[in-house]
Design an enzyme around this catalytic site. Sequence first.
Site, PDB file in Angstrom:
ATOM      1  N   LYS A  39       0.814  -1.217   0.000  1.00 37.34           N
ATOM      2  CA  LYS A  39       0.000   0.000   0.000  1.00 37.34           C
ATOM      3  C   LYS A  39       0.849   1.269   0.000  1.00 37.34           C
ATOM      4  O   LYS A  39       0.546   2.230  -0.698  1.00 37.34           O
ATOM      5  CB  LYS A  39      -0.878  -0.040   1.257  1.00 37.34           C
ATOM      6  CG  LYS A  39      -2.021   0.934   1.241  1.00 37.34           C
ATOM      7  CD  LYS A  39      -2.960   0.624   2.392  1.00 37.34           C
ATOM      8  CE  LYS A  39      -3.977   1.717   2.613  1.00 37.34           C
ATOM      9  NZ  LYS A  39      -4.627   1.562   3.918  1.00 37.34           N
ATOM     10  N   LYS A  97      -7.666 -13.683  10.257  1.00 40.67           N
ATOM     11  CA  LYS A  97      -8.718 -14.308  11.089  1.00 40.67           C
ATOM     12  C   LYS A  97      -9.964 -13.447  11.219  1.00 40.67           C
ATOM     13  O   LYS A  97     -11.073 -13.953  11.242  1.00 40.67           O
ATOM     14  CB  LYS A  97      -8.175 -14.696  12.466  1.00 40.67           C
ATOM     15  CG  LYS A  97      -7.347 -13.630  13.190  1.00 40.67           C
ATOM     16  CD  LYS A  97      -5.886 -13.734  12.849  1.00 40.67           C
ATOM     17  CE  LYS A  97      -5.168 -12.424  13.133  1.00 40.67           C
ATOM     18  NZ  LYS A  97      -3.962 -12.525  13.856  1.00 40.67           N
ATOM     19  N   GLU A 121      -4.914 -21.842   7.010  1.00 36.92           N
ATOM     20  CA  GLU A 121      -4.298 -22.477   8.184  1.00 36.92           C
ATOM     21  C   GLU A 121      -3.589 -21.454   9.069  1.00 36.92           C
ATOM     22  O   GLU A 121      -3.609 -21.545  10.303  1.00 36.92           O
ATOM     23  CB  GLU A 121      -3.299 -23.552   7.718  1.00 36.92           C
ATOM     24  CG  GLU A 121      -2.729 -24.398   8.812  1.00 36.92           C
ATOM     25  CD  GLU A 121      -3.792 -25.235   9.531  1.00 36.92           C
ATOM     26  OE1 GLU A 121      -4.263 -26.211   8.954  1.00 36.92           O
ATOM     27  OE2 GLU A 121      -4.129 -24.894  10.681  1.00 36.92           O
ATOM     28  N   ILE A 128       0.646 -23.955  14.130  1.00 33.53           N
ATOM     29  CA  ILE A 128       0.020 -25.244  14.504  1.00 33.53           C
ATOM     30  C   ILE A 128      -0.976 -25.665  13.409  1.00 33.53           C
ATOM     31  O   ILE A 128      -1.882 -24.904  13.078  1.00 33.53           O
ATOM     32  CB  ILE A 128      -0.730 -25.130  15.855  1.00 33.53           C
ATOM     33  CG1 ILE A 128       0.227 -24.734  16.979  1.00 33.53           C
ATOM     34  CG2 ILE A 128      -1.429 -26.443  16.190  1.00 33.53           C
ATOM     35  CD1 ILE A 128      -0.445 -24.528  18.340  1.00 33.53           C
ATOM     36  N   ASP A 192      -9.095 -11.154  18.953  1.00 33.83           N
ATOM     37  CA  ASP A 192      -8.329 -12.009  18.048  1.00 33.83           C
ATOM     38  C   ASP A 192      -8.550 -13.491  18.408  1.00 33.83           C
ATOM     39  O   ASP A 192      -8.786 -14.322  17.526  1.00 33.83           O
ATOM     40  CB  ASP A 192      -6.843 -11.629  18.166  1.00 33.83           C
ATOM     41  CG  ASP A 192      -5.959 -12.429  17.245  1.00 33.83           C
ATOM     42  OD1 ASP A 192      -5.961 -12.151  16.034  1.00 33.83           O
ATOM     43  OD2 ASP A 192      -5.283 -13.358  17.728  1.00 33.83           O
ATOM     44  N   LYS A 196     -10.467 -16.532  16.101  1.00 36.73           N
ATOM     45  CA  LYS A 196      -9.903 -17.864  15.904  1.00 36.73           C
ATOM     46  C   LYS A 196     -10.856 -18.942  16.423  1.00 36.73           C
ATOM     47  O   LYS A 196     -10.985 -20.009  15.834  1.00 36.73           O
ATOM     48  CB  LYS A 196      -8.535 -17.946  16.582  1.00 36.73           C
ATOM     49  CG  LYS A 196      -7.500 -17.068  15.860  1.00 36.73           C
ATOM     50  CD  LYS A 196      -6.305 -16.741  16.712  1.00 36.73           C
ATOM     51  CE  LYS A 196      -5.257 -15.960  15.935  1.00 36.73           C
ATOM     52  NZ  LYS A 196      -4.219 -15.371  16.786  1.00 36.73           N
ATOM     53  N   GLY A 293       4.210 -14.407  14.940  1.00 36.26           N
ATOM     54  CA  GLY A 293       5.555 -14.109  14.465  1.00 36.26           C
ATOM     55  C   GLY A 293       5.682 -14.427  12.987  1.00 36.26           C
ATOM     56  O   GLY A 293       4.883 -15.180  12.422  1.00 36.26           O
TER      57      GLY A 293
HETATM   58  N1  HSE Z   1      -1.691 -10.979  17.037  1.00 34.69           N
HETATM   59  C1  HSE Z   1      -1.751 -12.382  16.831  1.00 34.69           C
HETATM   60  C2  HSE Z   1      -1.237 -13.077  18.062  1.00 34.69           C
HETATM   61  C3  HSE Z   1      -0.952 -12.764  15.617  1.00 34.69           C
HETATM   62  O1  HSE Z   1      -0.633 -12.419  18.918  1.00 34.69           O
HETATM   63  O2  HSE Z   1      -1.457 -14.279  18.201  1.00 34.69           O
HETATM   64  C4  HSE Z   1      -1.121 -14.193  15.186  1.00 34.69           C
HETATM   65  O3  HSE Z   1      -2.437 -14.460  14.798  1.00 34.69           O
END
Ligand code: HSE
Length: 412
Positions: A39, A97, A121, A128, A192, A196, A293
Site C-alpha cells: 500500500k 482471522k 491455516e 500449529i 483475536d 480464531k 511471528g
Molecule cells: N496478534 C496475533 C497473536 C498474531 O498475537 O497471536 C497471530 O495471529
Amino acid sequence: MNTHLKIGLVGFGCVGSGLYEVLNKSGLLGATIKTIVVKHPEKKRSLPKEAFSYEVKDILDDPEINVVVELINDSVAAYELVKRAFKAGKHVVSANKKLIAEHLDELLALATENQVSFLYEGAVAGSIPIIRNLEEYYNNDSLTSVEGITNGTTNYILTQSNFGVDYASALAQAQELGFAEADPTLDVDGFDSKFKLVLLIKHAFGLSVEPNQLHNIGIRRITEKEIAYATEKGFRIKLLSRAEKIGQEVCGFVAPHFVDRTHPAFEVNNEFNAVIVQGLFSDRQLFLGKGAGSYPTASAVLSDISALKFDYRYEYRKSDAGKNLQLSEQFYLNVYIGTPHAVTLEEAGFEEVYESFRSRDYAYKTGLISFEKLAALQTNAREDLAVIVLPGALQKPELVVAESANVEFNTH
Ligand code: HSE
C-alpha cells in the site's frame, strides 16, 4: 493442479515478508511469487522498490497469476480483495482471522461458485496445523471440546508478568517482536482469540457462528493482585479460547483462566500457542507450536500454498451435523472476580460463593456464576473488574439445580 503456481502476494509486513523468505528457503518447487502488491510506496522494506506494485489489479487482472495470498491488516480491504480474487477465478490463501471469522460462509459460497480453494491455516494458532487436522483427522462428529491458547501476544504478556515485567512493557515487546495486531486491543481484549474460536468451532463441530455471538473477556484488567493469587495457589493465567459441545449445544467463549499444573497449557509460554482437543474416543490431545511471528505464521501459509499443488480444499464434512447444533449461553462456571470496589461483587450475581476476601483497597470473590450473568458484567468495557475463570468443567443448569437440591436434601 498440475500447473505451476504463480502467486500474487498482497501485503509485505511481518507475515508477507516472512513468506517471501520462507518460500525461497523452502525450495518448494512449482510455486513462485510473480507480483507483490503493497500500500505505502514510501515504507522501507527488505526488497528494492522495483520489486513492488501498488495496485491490486496488477494481480487480479493478470491471467498468469492463479493464487492470491492475502496478508494485509485491513480486514475491510481484504474482504473486497478476496471476493474479487474468487470472481477472477483465483485460489486464495489468507491468514486474516478477522476477515474469515466475519465472512466465512459468504466467502465459501463464492469460492465454491467459482470453483477455487480458500485456505487459511495461518489464521488460527500460527504454525500449529489445527484446521487441517480438524478437517481431515477429526473428520467425524465425535469431538467434544476444543480449547486453547490462540493468541501469542497475550500469552507473551501473561508469561512475562511472572517475571515481574509490567503490562505496558510486555505489550511493547510483543509489538516489537511482531506478535501484536496493528490495533493491539484486538489481542488484549480477546477479539483475536475470538475470531480464531469462530474458525475452530466451524471446523471442530460444523457450526457457523458470528464473532458477535461469542463473548470475549480480555486480560487488560488483570492486576498484580491476580498474579499474586495465581502464584499463591500454584496456578498460571492463560487466555483461553474455549468451546465445548454438550448434547446438541456448543458453549463457546474467550476468557482468562487460572490453569493448574495438570492443564496442558500450564507450561505453554510466550508466543507459543496450544490447542487441546477432546474426543469421545481419543480422549485429550495437545497441539503445540509458535502462534505468532513472521516465520511461524508464514510456515502455515507456505503449507497452504503447497496444499494447493494437489488441489486441496476444505470439505467442511461436519456441516450437516453442525446444522443440528446451537450455540448456548446456558451454562455455569467457576470464576474469580477481583475489584477495588467491593460493592460491585455483591451485584455480580454469584450462585454460590466459595471464597471471599476484602482488604482496604481490594476485594475478590470466587464462586459459581451463570455465564449470562458473567457476560452481562461487560468486563472489557469497565476499568474495575478482573475476571478469571477457575479450573473446572462447564456445568449445565440441570446439574447446578440438581446439586443445590442435593445440598438442601443433605442439610435437612
Ligand atoms: N496478534 C496475533 C497473536 C498474531 O498475537 O497471536 C497471530 O495471529
